[in-house]
Scaffold this motif. Structure first.
Motif, mmCIF file in Angstrom:
data_model
loop_
_atom_site.group_PDB
_atom_site.id
_atom_site.type_symbol
_atom_site.label_atom_id
_atom_site.label_comp_id
_atom_site.label_asym_id
_atom_site.label_seq_id
_atom_site.Cartn_x
_atom_site.Cartn_y
_atom_site.Cartn_z
ATOM 1 N N GLU A 173 34.643 26.395 -15.767
ATOM 2 C CA GLU A 173 35.487 25.824 -14.719
ATOM 3 C C GLU A 173 35.900 24.400 -15.058
ATOM 4 O OE1 GLU A 173 32.751 27.556 -14.318
ATOM 5 O OE2 GLU A 173 33.081 29.083 -12.776
ATOM 6 N N ALA A 174 35.003 23.661 -15.725
ATOM 7 C CA ALA A 174 35.316 22.282 -16.105
ATOM 8 C C ALA A 174 36.371 22.285 -17.212
ATOM 9 C CB ALA A 174 34.054 21.566 -16.577
ATOM 10 N N ARG A 175 36.237 23.231 -18.140
ATOM 11 C CA ARG A 175 37.229 23.334 -19.209
ATOM 12 C C ARG A 175 38.602 23.703 -18.627
ATOM 13 N NH1 ARG A 175 37.444 26.370 -24.510
ATOM 14 N NH2 ARG A 175 35.734 27.711 -23.879
ATOM 15 N N ASP A 176 38.604 24.667 -17.695
ATOM 16 C CA ASP A 176 39.877 25.088 -17.093
ATOM 17 C C ASP A 176 40.570 23.912 -16.409
ATOM 18 O OD1 ASP A 176 39.325 27.615 -17.939
ATOM 19 O OD2 ASP A 176 38.692 28.377 -15.973
ATOM 20 N N TYR A 177 39.771 23.101 -15.736
ATOM 21 C CA TYR A 177 40.349 21.964 -15.029
ATOM 22 C C TYR A 177 40.921 20.952 -16.024
ATOM 23 C CZ TYR A 177 40.855 18.045 -11.850
ATOM 24 O OH TYR A 177 41.366 16.997 -11.133
ATOM 25 N N LEU A 178 40.167 20.700 -17.088
ATOM 26 C CA LEU A 178 40.632 19.764 -18.124
ATOM 27 C C LEU A 178 41.940 20.267 -18.737
ATOM 28 C CD1 LEU A 178 39.721 17.189 -19.669
ATOM 29 C CD2 LEU A 178 38.635 18.686 -21.337
ATOM 30 N N SER A 179 41.980 21.556 -18.981
ATOM 31 C CA SER A 179 43.152 22.185 -19.569
ATOM 32 C C SER A 179 44.369 22.035 -18.641
ATOM 33 C CB SER A 179 42.816 23.652 -19.824
ATOM 34 O OG SER A 179 43.905 24.329 -20.346
ATOM 35 N N GLU A 180 44.112 22.172 -17.347
ATOM 36 C CA GLU A 180 45.204 22.038 -16.358
ATOM 37 C C GLU A 180 45.728 20.600 -16.325
ATOM 38 O OE1 GLU A 180 44.084 23.342 -12.354
ATOM 39 O OE2 GLU A 180 45.499 21.852 -11.551
ATOM 40 N N ILE A 181 44.815 19.635 -16.297
ATOM 41 C CA ILE A 181 45.198 18.220 -16.221
ATOM 42 C C ILE A 181 46.017 17.811 -17.444
ATOM 43 C CG2 ILE A 181 44.253 15.852 -16.293
ATOM 44 C CD1 ILE A 181 43.833 17.132 -13.618
ATOM 45 N N TRP A 182 45.588 18.298 -18.616
ATOM 46 C CA TRP A 182 46.265 17.896 -19.850
ATOM 47 C C TRP A 182 47.428 18.830 -20.207
ATOM 48 C CZ3 TRP A 182 45.587 13.590 -22.965
ATOM 49 C CH2 TRP A 182 44.502 12.775 -22.643
ATOM 50 N N GLY A 183 47.496 19.964 -19.536
ATOM 51 C CA GLY A 183 48.578 20.912 -19.813
ATOM 52 C C GLY A 183 48.524 21.471 -21.232
ATOM 53 N N CYS A 184 47.315 21.693 -21.741
ATOM 54 C CA CYS A 184 47.209 22.242 -23.095
ATOM 55 C C CYS A 184 45.879 22.988 -23.256
ATOM 56 C CB CYS A 184 47.304 21.123 -24.143
ATOM 57 S SG CYS A 184 45.923 19.977 -24.133
ATOM 58 N N ASN A 185 45.734 23.667 -24.364
ATOM 59 C CA ASN A 185 44.486 24.372 -24.631
ATOM 60 C C ASN A 185 43.357 23.399 -24.940
ATOM 61 O OD1 ASN A 185 45.134 27.087 -24.286
ATOM 62 N ND2 ASN A 185 45.994 27.237 -26.347
ATOM 63 N N VAL A 186 42.146 23.794 -24.560
ATOM 64 C CA VAL A 186 40.941 23.009 -24.853
ATOM 65 C C VAL A 186 40.016 23.903 -25.680
ATOM 66 C CG1 VAL A 186 38.938 21.832 -23.859
ATOM 67 C CG2 VAL A 186 41.149 21.723 -22.690
ATOM 68 N N PHE A 187 39.744 23.504 -26.911
ATOM 69 C CA PHE A 187 38.907 24.312 -27.813
ATOM 70 C C PHE A 187 37.505 23.738 -27.880
ATOM 71 C CE2 PHE A 187 43.282 24.660 -29.285
ATOM 72 C CZ PHE A 187 43.433 26.032 -29.428
ATOM 73 N N ASN A 188 36.536 24.624 -27.929
ATOM 74 C CA ASN A 188 35.152 24.177 -27.977
ATOM 75 C C ASN A 188 34.632 24.168 -29.424
ATOM 76 O OD1 ASN A 188 32.583 23.469 -27.213
ATOM 77 N ND2 ASN A 188 31.999 25.514 -26.533
ATOM 78 N N THR A 189 33.792 23.199 -29.720
ATOM 79 C CA THR A 189 33.090 23.188 -31.005
ATOM 80 C C THR A 189 31.609 22.935 -30.729
ATOM 81 O OG1 THR A 189 33.388 20.811 -31.238
ATOM 82 C CG2 THR A 189 34.982 22.219 -32.363
ATOM 83 N N TYR A 190 30.785 23.388 -31.636
ATOM 84 C CA TYR A 190 29.344 23.196 -31.495
ATOM 85 C C TYR A 190 28.860 22.686 -32.846
ATOM 86 C CZ TYR A 190 24.398 24.690 -31.236
ATOM 87 O OH TYR A 190 23.034 24.744 -31.261
ATOM 88 N N GLY A 191 28.750 21.388 -32.936
ATOM 89 C CA GLY A 191 28.338 20.806 -34.206
ATOM 90 C C GLY A 191 27.064 20.020 -34.029
ATOM 91 N N SER A 192 26.330 19.828 -35.097
ATOM 92 C CA SER A 192 25.138 19.002 -35.016
ATOM 93 C C SER A 192 24.837 18.489 -36.408
ATOM 94 C CB SER A 192 23.953 19.826 -34.523
ATOM 95 O OG SER A 192 23.667 20.847 -35.454
ATOM 96 N N THR A 193 24.033 17.451 -36.438
ATOM 97 C CA THR A 193 23.652 16.884 -37.725
ATOM 98 C C THR A 193 22.901 17.909 -38.567
ATOM 99 O OG1 THR A 193 23.588 14.743 -36.675
ATOM 100 C CG2 THR A 193 22.480 14.902 -38.793
ATOM 101 N N GLU A 194 22.252 18.863 -37.889
ATOM 102 C CA GLU A 194 21.545 19.928 -38.601
ATOM 103 C C GLU A 194 22.517 20.847 -39.343
ATOM 104 O OE1 GLU A 194 20.989 19.056 -35.478
ATOM 105 O OE2 GLU A 194 18.874 18.565 -35.287
ATOM 106 N N GLY A 195 23.796 20.747 -39.027
ATOM 107 C CA GLY A 195 24.788 21.457 -39.835
ATOM 108 C C GLY A 195 25.369 22.727 -39.270
ATOM 109 N N THR A 196 25.351 22.866 -37.933
ATOM 110 C CA THR A 196 25.913 24.106 -37.387
ATOM 111 C C THR A 196 27.430 24.186 -37.552
ATOM 112 O OG1 THR A 196 25.612 23.022 -35.279
ATOM 113 C CG2 THR A 196 24.144 24.858 -35.784
#
Ligand SMILES: [Zn+2]
Length: 451
Positions: free
Chosen positions: A224-247
């Motif tokens: 729901e937070a992503r959807d809202y962000l996407s609406e405010i910015w009028g664009c797609n919001v892509f998720n990433t999952y990174g870490s120093t461990e190297g994911t």
């Protein structure tokens, strides 16, 4: 518009059998490399009476113990004289990194130049799969410094033909947007919401700006937070999952799960007892193993490392984007999971309740919550504080109702406890800037357990 669809088509579109064979080859090589080059792993194999040559496939990793962040901390200064996880000589170490240290002494990571290239390759694949290409201009708000993410993202841009504006945080002046007309921003959900508010105050509607894509990461969030962000910015919001461990996993254009770069990192999902793998589609603890190409060196490698995050393998089928690498759900932090009357819930479940669309007419999205013991031993009280755009104009009843409906929809067992009055939820509405976490240093703590 970009015409490049893949960074490494052969690998990214490799058939399942071939990919599994490649993984097994790299598991074998990595395990042997660890035995020969990492003082920690040599002792670990010996202590557990495991012969590295017995590890022939990724399934064999189940027979090895699991290590944690604490294992790394206990095997580096000041606990030991030497960095037991460092697995190359200093002459091959290009940079030294540390985790943020929110849960103790920072963990040290050593990267060779080849490690940098492999990290960058993972980001290259993600950016490309999200539609970034030559001519794109991206503001990176992830922090530079000891953190590896922003640095290797920047290297990734070089081969894509993308320009990076390395701000390091989301508090940059709005003129950066109007002057350079960036097409993307890398940040986190809340910082990008704050940036949007700042832009609006200065007369620039985020949806009218040059931004075409947002990339978020750093912590889990409610859809729901992503959807809202996407609406405010009028664009797609892509998720990433990174870490120093190297994911470094990332969502592609399809936005339904994060691709794991299976040739570089092996991810197993374990049951709560950490004894068996769970089936695809079931939630469990994510445990990662670095995979090295045969012949490669590596500064710090990890075998069976407990990320302390939970996730679900969504699919190992070929994605509509053409990639064959498996996709996982947005991982959630185990440390942000709380138990009330035998039922677990995560920070994300609270966040969902906050970001119900109708609530966003009144709320900024910023929130924090506290868990207390009640008068009765069995009673838990959750206080949810919500920041209002204008407390005088907020319809409190509507917000409360939406929150409870969403929260109990996902956690029906807690609704029963609520009706039994063994679990109470108290709402507190504040004006802008009045939440407690604003007065604390560092990353906001959204759920504080004071029981
Ligand atoms: Zn895909």
């Amino acid at each position: 518009m970009s015409e490049i669809k893949y960074t490494n088509q052969e690998i990214e579109m490799m058939g399942r059998n071939e990919l599994d064979e490649l993984v097994d080859e790299r598991v074998k090589y990595t395990v042997n490399y660890a035995y020969k080059n990492s003082p920690f792993y040599r002792k670990w194999f010996d202590r557990n009476s495991i012969n590295p040559s017995d590890i022939q496939s990724h399934e064999d990793l189940l027979h090895l113990p699991i290590i944690s962040g604490d294992t790394i901390r206990h095997n580096q200064p000041p606990e030991t004289n030497y960095f037991e996880f460092k697995s190359v000589g200093w002459e091959d170490v290009f940079t030294v990194h540390e985790t943020s240290g929110t849960s103790g002494v920072p963990k040290s990571f050593f990267l060779t130049w080849k490690d940098w290239e492999r990290f960058a390759e993972k980001y290259k694949r993600t950016f490309t799969s999200q539609g970034f290409g030559p001519g794109d201009r991206v503001v990176v708000c992830a922090s530079y410094g000891m953190n590896v993410g922003a640095n290797t993202m920047t290297l990734a841009a070089r081969d894509i033909g993308m320009s990076i504006i390395p701000e390091g945080k989301c508090t940059f002046p709005v003129r950066v947007i109007t002057s350079y007309e960036p097409t993307g921003i890398v940040g986190n959900v809340f910082k990008l919401l704050r940036l949007a508010n700042r832009m609006k105050k200065e007369g620039l509607e985020p949806s009218d700006s040059s931004i075409e894509r947002l990339v978020v990461g750093g912590e889990s969030f409610a859809e729901e937070a992503r959807d809202y962000l996407s609406e405010i910015w009028g664009c797609n919001v892509f998720n990433t999952y990174g870490s120093t461990e190297g994911t470094m996993c990332g969502e592609c254009s399809e936005i339904n799960g994060l691709h794991v770069p299976e040739d570089f990192v092996h991810l197993d999902v374990y049951d709560p007892n950490m004894k068996e793998f769970v089936n695809d589609g079931e939630c469990g603890r994510s445990v990662l193993t670095t995979l090295l190409p045969v012949g490669a060196k590596c500064g710090t490698l990890l075998i069976n490392y407990d990320t302390e995050d939970t996730t679900i393998v969504r699919t190992r089928q070929k994605c509509s984007c053409g990639r064959t690498h498996m996709k996982i759900d947005n991982p959630q932090r185990e440390a942000e999971t709380f138990w009330v009357r035998g039922t677990p819930f995560n920070r994300v479940d609270i966040e969902r309740g906050v970001f119900q669309r109708e609530n966003m007419e009144y709320l900024t999205g910023e929130y924090e919550s506290f868990l207390y013991s009640g008068n009765d031993e069995d009673e838990t009280i959750m206080r949810v504080s919500l920041e209002c755009i204008d407390p005088k104009k907020c319809d409190y009843e509507v917000v409360k109702e939406n929150f409870l409906k969403s929260f109990f929809h996902h956690k029906p067992a807690l609704e029963q406890a609520y009706l039994d009055e063994t679990f109470s939820i108290i709402f507190n509405f504040t004006g802008p800037g009045e939440l407690e976490f604003y007065r604390m240093k560092g990353r906001p703590k959204r759920v504080v357990d004071r029981r």
